[in-house]
Design a protein around this motif. Structure first.
Motif, PDB file in Angstrom:
ATOM      1  N   LEU A 107     -17.746  -5.401 -63.221  1.00 58.40           N
ATOM      2  CA  LEU A 107     -18.366  -4.441 -62.333  1.00 58.40           C
ATOM      3  C   LEU A 107     -19.857  -4.420 -62.616  1.00 58.40           C
ATOM      4  CD1 LEU A 107     -16.038  -1.305 -62.330  1.00 58.40           C
ATOM      5  CD2 LEU A 107     -16.113  -3.192 -60.724  1.00 58.40           C
ATOM      6  N   GLY A 108     -20.632  -4.256 -61.549  1.00 60.28           N
ATOM      7  CA  GLY A 108     -22.071  -4.170 -61.734  1.00 60.28           C
ATOM      8  C   GLY A 108     -22.525  -2.733 -61.684  1.00 60.28           C
ATOM      9  N   ILE A 109     -23.277  -2.316 -62.674  1.00 62.54           N
ATOM     10  CA  ILE A 109     -23.853  -0.966 -62.633  1.00 62.54           C
ATOM     11  C   ILE A 109     -25.347  -1.087 -62.931  1.00 62.54           C
ATOM     12  CG2 ILE A 109     -21.780   0.320 -63.252  1.00 62.54           C
ATOM     13  CD1 ILE A 109     -22.950   0.467 -66.100  1.00 62.54           C
ATOM     14  N   VAL A 110     -26.065  -0.080 -62.528  1.00 61.66           N
ATOM     15  CA  VAL A 110     -27.501  -0.079 -62.801  1.00 61.66           C
ATOM     16  C   VAL A 110     -27.777   0.993 -63.847  1.00 61.66           C
ATOM     17  CG1 VAL A 110     -29.795   0.166 -61.830  1.00 61.66           C
ATOM     18  CG2 VAL A 110     -27.946  -0.824 -60.453  1.00 61.66           C
ATOM     19  N   LEU A 111     -28.228   0.532 -64.992  1.00 66.33           N
ATOM     20  CA  LEU A 111     -28.569   1.457 -66.068  1.00 66.33           C
ATOM     21  C   LEU A 111     -30.042   1.293 -66.390  1.00 66.33           C
ATOM     22  CD1 LEU A 111     -25.877   1.448 -68.908  1.00 66.33           C
ATOM     23  CD2 LEU A 111     -26.401   3.250 -67.286  1.00 66.33           C
ATOM     24  N   THR A 122     -25.972  -0.191 -73.684  1.00 65.27           N
ATOM     25  CA  THR A 122     -26.018   1.163 -73.130  1.00 65.27           C
ATOM     26  C   THR A 122     -27.003   2.043 -73.876  1.00 65.27           C
ATOM     27  OG1 THR A 122     -24.246   1.844 -74.595  1.00 65.27           O
ATOM     28  CG2 THR A 122     -23.601   1.055 -72.442  1.00 65.27           C
ATOM     29  N   VAL A 123     -27.778   1.442 -74.761  1.00 65.46           N
ATOM     30  CA  VAL A 123     -28.631   2.243 -75.624  1.00 65.46           C
ATOM     31  C   VAL A 123     -29.667   3.014 -74.800  1.00 65.46           C
ATOM     32  CG1 VAL A 123     -30.385   0.502 -76.096  1.00 65.46           C
ATOM     33  CG2 VAL A 123     -29.793   2.162 -77.839  1.00 65.46           C
ATOM     34  N   PHE A 138     -20.778   2.006 -58.896  1.00 64.47           N
ATOM     35  CA  PHE A 138     -20.632   0.617 -59.365  1.00 64.47           C
ATOM     36  C   PHE A 138     -20.251  -0.274 -58.198  1.00 64.47           C
ATOM     37  CE2 PHE A 138     -16.509   2.642 -60.355  1.00 64.47           C
ATOM     38  CZ  PHE A 138     -15.672   1.863 -59.567  1.00 64.47           C
ATOM     39  N   LYS A 139     -20.438  -1.534 -58.432  1.00 59.49           N
ATOM     40  CA  LYS A 139     -20.214  -2.527 -57.411  1.00 59.49           C
ATOM     41  C   LYS A 139     -19.310  -3.579 -58.006  1.00 59.49           C
ATOM     42  CE  LYS A 139     -23.716  -4.951 -56.102  1.00 59.49           C
ATOM     43  NZ  LYS A 139     -25.150  -4.860 -56.308  1.00 59.49           N
ATOM     44  N   LYS A 140     -18.317  -3.965 -57.252  1.00 56.68           N
ATOM     45  CA  LYS A 140     -17.449  -5.016 -57.768  1.00 56.68           C
ATOM     46  C   LYS A 140     -18.158  -6.357 -57.617  1.00 56.68           C
ATOM     47  CE  LYS A 140     -12.914  -6.953 -57.569  1.00 56.68           C
ATOM     48  NZ  LYS A 140     -11.746  -7.217 -56.760  1.00 56.68           N
ATOM     49  N   ILE A 141     -18.109  -7.138 -58.656  1.00 59.90           N
ATOM     50  CA  ILE A 141     -18.745  -8.461 -58.567  1.00 59.90           C
ATOM     51  C   ILE A 141     -17.661  -9.485 -58.336  1.00 59.90           C
ATOM     52  CG2 ILE A 141     -20.017 -10.204 -59.853  1.00 59.90           C
ATOM     53  CD1 ILE A 141     -21.426  -7.902 -61.256  1.00 59.90           C
ATOM     54  N   LYS A 142     -17.868 -10.265 -57.291  1.00 57.00           N
ATOM     55  CA  LYS A 142     -16.827 -11.246 -56.947  1.00 57.00           C
ATOM     56  C   LYS A 142     -16.846 -12.372 -57.965  1.00 57.00           C
ATOM     57  CE  LYS A 142     -16.473 -10.242 -52.113  1.00 57.00           C
ATOM     58  NZ  LYS A 142     -17.746  -9.629 -51.683  1.00 57.00           N
TER      59      LYS A 142
END
Lengths: 171, 898, 318
Positions: B848-852, B881-882, B892-896
């Motif tokens: 999954l893609g997330i923007v942190l 995740t620091v 989140f976005k599913k990454i194919k």
């Protein structure tokens, strides 16, 4: 009174005795094999270092002049990373040899190691390690010990049974 | 008290004990293996045999195992009679039959209980000439080394690992003399307390693998009594050094804190001290890179830079009270910030407020074991305060154990008690955001969003005290609240556990409410809060400003100097705000242990001492102040931060030259509440007789050789002016007072079991009292109920509420940088609720893609973590995740798959 | 040549010879001790190790001239000098030959006794000024020992004086032309010999130093050249006592005609020096109280008896 005179006379008679002194540099005595002189580190019959870095020599040393650090090779075999004896402190008591469980550290009949600079009396492992087995032949600690450090497999040492198969059901 | 007669001498002993405990408490030497003060008796090793007589006229008596005989009035036994001695000698000879000839290469050698007991029993010559039984070893992970040949089948390891610590993956296999202790297959020991096997095992089957890599015998170590810096519990440790490196950590017994044990993070998370990334000398920024400079130069330049300028100080919960206080004094109270973001800081302040009020008992860590009903709110204690989890596991058994007492089975008879208890547990309720490891012993669990956990807590409080506001919750939750309230009210000593880890003020308040309500019902209730870091509590006792405030105030002081104390700001909050903050300063002085993101922005970096090189006081979660001592004087420039601060302060400042004790004195003058910290440790001029307490055992070796590679003339040993300890082997060789006991040793007792001699009675208090001073035992304010009830959590479509998931290995900044712990770090992941995942169409392991913090991360999905719908979990404190400030909403976005 | 110049030259010559002998004795003692102990002794430096003395001198000259901070500095410096000065002064009255002597005093023996009494000050002051308990103990012992033995050492000489009828050393030697005084004055000789050993605090009567009890006794704190003076002083003392025994009991320079008188004198003196060294090689040190009781309970009555008997006999034959 008389005994004093007698001892005077006896001492006086020593004028005519042979002298005990060995005039060292010109004349040398034969030293027994167990003479406690220079300390060496020996090798086992397979030409590997005998020292296993157990620190017992250092613990036995009354002047604390032995310092070492144990490390291990890729098989887990323990050996000293460094082994240092400060001979400017050593009193050649031989306790280290007595404490050594692997015959690695031995005192040999060589005492001619005087130096002008005290720093030169600090011997590192390279200076101590000799090519042979020293006084005690044929002993290889890792064959007697239970551990498998690449010298023998579990159960192949002296006085060892094959490793137990925990899954066997026999009583 | 009962009178017992041992070898025709009368002694007094407690009737609740067994004879072995009684003998050891009386200072008599009776060999034993399978018995352990925490694990009690099972009589497996047959080593503690004594002769017991019927009465005065009985001359023959009978052979009994002392650990299985209760102390009764006028019981008559003999340790010294020939039959008993012979039996013990024969027994040990039998135990030694298969013991390998390993001592020289065994890491236990020199601190081996088996060696001690063999010598004590008098077996010194091997008669058995036949072949020895051998075993193969297993790989047990980065912490523990396995050498099964050495085993004497005392069962201590499985009794600790399985029965005491709740481990699943160590067991006993085989039969008769082929018994094997290990895993079902080679692999990492999963339990968080596996390190205790090193101390539990009476011989060298389980040894410390981190020590093995830089092995040193016990007698060669320079030790200091210290306090673990890896979480907020402040467990007592013995830290040991040789040749300038920390070699290992052992548990230091403290009957009020950690007892006999330590968690693996505490035991193995020390190696960052020896890290290559360690800052050892002062550095200065030149042409955008840090260049090493001389200490003198650094001090002069910093003094010049700071001269006449406004100073801003950022404190740290990892630094000692003294360092924080000195910085606060220098920069001024109004320019000193705690170095913790508000979200977390406010919670710690709340905890302090409640704990300080003294309204309910705040038990010590070890006291937790005595509670018989437990309710945990929101905290995953196994990962945030591991030793608490271990003690809670013991508390769980208190209620079923009463059954055994009803059957006249003495509590120390472990096998019989376990037979009665079976798998039964006492009332133990966990309300958490996700599944936790303690769930397996819980009576019931409740998994919900932190707000709903708090609401459940409030409902329980309401059920106990109906005057409290009612919470409208689901029927299910309502029923659960009723049963929890019932169980807590039925118990003699109910305990409420909560903490700051979910960043929920509501949970903290709800926990307090329950405890307050129970207290009003005349229950001996306990309230235990978990604090995040070693000195979190201490830090907020001397400052009330948060990192966020420092960020806000930045623009007003254009030409100020920033001083950051032992704190990596990039771990505290998001990168952008730290970047912005640091940009506004031309001069940033950072005191740090290791290279980190903050040191990269510093103009000067000074090498700060970790627990190994520094002295100081820290305050743990229960408000217990404890002193940790410098272990050794390193050859580089590393020293206590407060010493550095004294050196870089302007010449002539009052604080710049004062002694450690005067810093403490000034601290107490400024904060009278902290008065207790003055008596945490004996003063620096304390002497036992005329002598200091040596950090090195009297058999310390190599003094006249270890430095001779540099110079054959031996240097003068360093002096310790800050404490009553000396850095040498010279000094008092008896048993010093507990707070300054650097190691355990007693004649004939070289192993860790020598602790018996340091206790007034076995398992009890140490001579001179357990160390540490509780600061908040005075009741000083009357705090009321917290009547605000949070709204229930409602999931959002397409957005998820991100919660921090803690890991014993990884969530802590420093321990994670130790190589052994580093091997155990979890891979980064994103935890999802199962039905959320199903709806989103993702499976375990999908990316999954997330923007942190502006960066896109691809993380694999982890399911079955017990998270509730609408929440996701991210591992806290990992590299990926620091700096993330939990909690927050995220998509989140599913990454194919490509 | 002027009489005065010649006299000065003789005196100076004696001084040089004495110091050379004293230095040589260091070597001689070490060689002799070695011989009696079946060893070689110093035999490496120069022929027969003779230059060992030179080496030692060089060493002692180059040692740090150190005075302990706690010592009484002035007295500490004066003490060793006093020892050497008093002994050298005593040599003034020794007649090596009728021609070779510094001064022919009528009160020769009295002068010697006076000087040796002063010598006790050296030991006492040296030990006291060192401000060290071992030194002080040595000094106290020294004072007691030297004062006690002085008494009957003087007494024992009175027999000789009575027989010679003079205190003048030359007269005493001439009075022995017929018979050496060793024969009539044997007891006197024995007492004087023992007293002499004690007076020179030589082994076995070196309880002022007694290294097994007092480190080095009164000169524990001394080193370098000042220690060297004590050291040389000891050998000068041996030489002095030997020379006096020779003069008083063994006819001084008298001997058979074929050798010059000075040779006879030296021969006899060296014989006694060797006896001194033999004593050191053979005898153990008595306890302090044994030493004192030997002196006061045996030697003093014996010397008084000797004086009485000698006086009576001389009176009878007059």
């Amino acid at each position: 009174m008389f005994s004093n005179l007698r001892s005077l006379w006896i001492v006086f008679l020593h004028l005519f005795r042979k002298r005990e002194t060995v005039e060292y540099p010109e004349e040398k005595t034969e030293l027994p094999a167990r003479w406690r002189g220079r300390i060496v580190l020996t090798r086992d019959p397979d030409y590997e270092e005998r020292c296993v870095g157990c620190y017992l020599c250092a613990a036995a040393c009354p002047v604390d002049c032995i310092s070492l650090q144990a490390t291990e090779d890729e098989n887990g075999r323990r050996y000293p990373e460094f082994f240092r004896i400060n001979f400017s402190r050593c009193i050649f008591c031989g306790y280290c040899e007595e404490a050594c469980p692997t015959y690695a550290i031995q005192l040999i009949p060589d005492f001619e190691m005087a130096e002008y600079d005290r720093q030169n009396l600090v011997y590192e492992k390279e200076d101590l390690l000799i090519e042979g087995q020293g006084k005690y032949h044929g002993y290889n600690f890792y064959k007697e010990a239970g551990v498998d450090f690449g010298v023998k497999k579990k159960g192949e040492g002296e006085n060892e049974n094959k490793p137990v198969d925990v899954r066997k059901l026999m009583p | 008290m009962a009178k017992i007669i041992i070898d025709n001498k009368e002694y007094e002993s407690d009737e609740s004990k067994n004879l072995l405990e009684a003998c050891l408490s009386l200072g008599l030497d009776l060999p034993y293996f399978c018995w352990h003060p925490e694990l009690d008796s099972i009589g497996a090793c047959r080593q503690c045999a004594v002769i017991k007589y019927k009465d005065e006229d009985d001359t023959k008596g009978k052979l009994v195992m002392a650990c299985l005989e209760p102390v009764t009035d006028k019981v008559r036994i003999s340790l010294e009679v020939d039959e008993a001695k012979q039996f013990r000698a024969d027994n040990i000879e039998a135990l030694m039959i298969n013991h390998p000839h390993d001592c020289p290469v065994c890491d236990e050698g020199g601190e081996c209980h088996l060696q001690d007991m063999t010598v004590m029993s008098g077996h010194n010559y091997r008669r058995y000439r036949f072949k020895k039984r051998t075993h193969t070893n297993q790989y047990l992970g980065p912490f523990i080394n396995h050498e099964m040949n050495r085993c004497i089948q005392c069962y201590r390891c499985v009794r600790f690992y399985k029965d005491y610590a709740g481990g699943k993956d160590l067991d006993v296999f085989g039969a008769h003399d082929d018994i094997y202790f290990g895993r079902h297959e080679p692999g990492t020991l999963e339990n968080e307390f596996s390190g205790n096997l090193v101390e539990i095992c009476p011989t060298g089957v389980f040894t410390d693998k981190t020590l093995k890599k830089h092995y040193t015998r016990k007698w060669d170590l320079t030790n200091a009594p210290s306090v673990c810096h890896n979480c907020g519990l402040g467990c007592n440790i013995i830290a040991s050094e040789r040749y300038g490196g920390i070699r290992r950590i052992l548990s230091r017994y403290n009957g009020d804190v950690n007892g006999y044990f330590l968690c693996d993070r505490g035991r193995f998370g020390y190696e960052y001290v020896n890290s290559k990334k360690r800052i050892q000398f002062p550095f200065k920024k030149q042409n955008n890179s840090l260049v090493q400079i001389e200490k003198k130069q650094a001090i002069q330049e910093i003094r010049k830079v700071a001269e006449g300028k406004k100073l801003i100080g950022i404190g740290s919960p990892k630094a000692s009270l003294e360092s924080n206080f000195l910085l606060r004094q220098w920069v001024g109270a109004k320019n000193f910030y705690a170095g913790i973001p508000e979200t977390e800081g406010k919670l710690i302040q709340k905890v302090i407020e409640i704990v300080k009020s003294g309204k309910v008992n705040v038990p010590s860590l070890n006291e937790v074991k005595s509670y018989d009903a437990v309710f945990i709110l929101g905290e995953d204690v196994t990962n945030t305060a591991p030793m608490l989890a271990l003690n809670l596991r013991q508390a769980v058994r208190n209620t079923p154990k009463e059954q055994a007492a009803g059957l006249n089975i003495p509590v120390w008879n472990d096998a019989a008690v376990r037979e009665v208890v079976q798998g039964n547990t006492g009332p133990f309720y966990i309300a958490a955001a996700q599944a936790t490891k303690l769930d397996e012993v819980a009576t019931q669990t409740y998994r919900a969003h932190p707000d709903d956990v708090a609401r459940l807590g409030q409902a329980v409080a309401h059920a106990i005290n109906p005057e409290l506001p009612e919470t409208d919750c689901s029927k299910e939750a309502g029923k659960l609240a009723e049963s929890i309230a019932g169980a807590l009210l039925d118990a003699k000593k109910p305990l409420i556990v909560a903490g700051t880890s979910l960043y929920s003020r509501a949970i903290i308040e709800a926990a307090a409410n329950i405890a307050f309500a129970l207290k009003e019902k005349e229950k001996d209730a306990g309230l235990f809060y978990v604090a995040p870091e070693v000195n979190s509590v201490g830090l907020f006792l001397i400052s009330d400003k948060f990192l966020d405030q420092a960020f806000e105030n930045v623009n007003q002081n254009d030409d100020a100097v920033l001083i950051v104390l032992e704190n990596d700001l990039y771990r505290r909050t998001d990168k952008n705000s730290v970047d912005n903050f640091l940009q506004d300063y031309n001069d940033i002085i950072v005191l740090a242990y290791l290279e980190n993101a903050t040191t990269q922005h510093a103009t000067y970096v000074l090498p700060a001492g970790t627990f190994a090189e520094a002295d100081g006081t820290v305050i743990n979660n229960e408000g217990r102040a404890q002193r940790f001592y410098q272990v050794h004087v390193p050859e580089n420039d590393v020293e206590s931060s407060w010493k550095w601060l004294q050196e870089i302060m302007p010449v002539g400042t009052a604080e710049s030259t004062i002694h450690f004790e005067n810093i403490v004195y000034n601290l107490v003058k400024t904060f009278p509440d902290l008065e207790g910290i003055q008596s945490v440790a004996p003063p620096a001029d304390y002497r036992k007789g005329t002598q200091k307490i040596p950090r090195e055992p009297h058999r310390y070796t190599g003094r006249t050789a270890m430095h001779t590679n540099i110079n054959v003339s031996e240097p003068k040993p360093p002096e310790d002016t800050d404490s009553a300890l000396s850095f040498t082997m010279e000094g008092y060789s008896g048993i010093p007072t507990a707070a300054i006991t650097p190691f355990y040793w007693s004649p004939g007792w070289n192993s860790a079991q020598a602790i018996n001699k340091y206790q007034i009675e076995v398992g009890g208090e140490l001579h001179g009292g357990n160390s540490g001073v509780r600061l908040f035992d005075k009741k000083n304010s009357n705090i009321g109920y917290f009547k605000n009830i949070t709204k229930t959590f409602s999931p959002q479509k397409g957005e998820w509420y991100a919660l921090p998931l803690y890991h014993i290995f990884g969530s802590d900044e420093l321990s994670a940088q130790s190589p052994a712990v580093n091997e155990r770090l979890p891979k980064p992941y994103i935890a999802l609720n199962n039905s959320d995942a199903w709806e989103a169409g993702v499976k375990e392991g999908d990316l999954l893609g997330i923007v942190l913090q502006g960066e896109t991360l691809k993380l694999p999905v982890k399911l079955n973590t017990g998270l509730t719908k609408g929440t996701i979990g991210l591992p806290k404190g990992l590299k990926e995740t620091v700096g993330t400030r939990f909690p927050f909403w995220i998509t989140f976005k599913k990454i194919k798959d490509e | 040549m002027n009489e005065g110049v010649l006299h000065t030259l003789v005196a100076f010559g004696i001084l040089v010879v004495l110091l050379t002998i004293a230095a040589g004795l260091i070597w001689l003692e070490r060689r002799l001790l070695a011989l009696w102990q079946d060893r070689y002794g110093p035999n490496r430096v120069g022929p027969f190790g003779l230059f060992q003395v030179m080496a030692d001198m060089i060493k002692i000259f180059f040692k740090e001239d150190w005075i302990p901070g706690f010592a009484d500095k002035k007295v500490f410096v004066i003490a060793p000098a006093m020892l050497v000065i008093t002994i050298l002064m005593s040599f003034a009255i020794v007649p090596f030959t009728p021609e070779i002597m510094v001064v022919d005093l009528n009160i020769g023996i009295l002068f010697f006794l006076a000087m040796s009494s002063l010598g006790a000050y050296s030991v006492v002051l040296g030990g006291w000024s060192s401000n060290n308990k071992y030194s002080l103990l040595g000094a106290i012992r020294g004072a007691a020992q030297m004062i006690s033995y002085e008494v009957f050492m003087g007494m024992s000489l009175m027999g000789v004086v009575i027989m010679a009828g003079s205190l003048n050393m030359t007269d005493i030697v001439i009075a022995q032309k017929k018979m050496w005084f060793i024969i009539p004055q044997f007891i006197g000789f024995v007492i004087f010999f023992i007293g002499g050993v004690a007076e020179a605090h030589r082994l076995p009567f070196d309880i002022v130093e007694a290294e097994s009890e007092l480190i080095a006794g009164y000169h524990s704190e001394y080193s370098g050249l000042k220690f060297g003076l004590f050291f040389v002083g000891e050998y000068l003392g041996i030489t002095l006592i030997s020379a006096l025994i020779t003069t008083l009991f063994f006819g001084g320079w008298l001997g058979f005609g074929f050798l010059p008188p000075v040779f006879w004198f030296l021969l006899k003196t060296f014989a006694f020096i060797m006896v001194f060294i033999l004593l050191r090689a053979a005898l153990p040190r008595p306890r302090y109280d044994q030493l004192m009781s030997l002196g006061w309970k045996i030697l003093l009555p014996l010397s008084l008896l000797n004086l009485l008997v000698t006086g009576a006999i001389v009176l009878y034959f007059q």
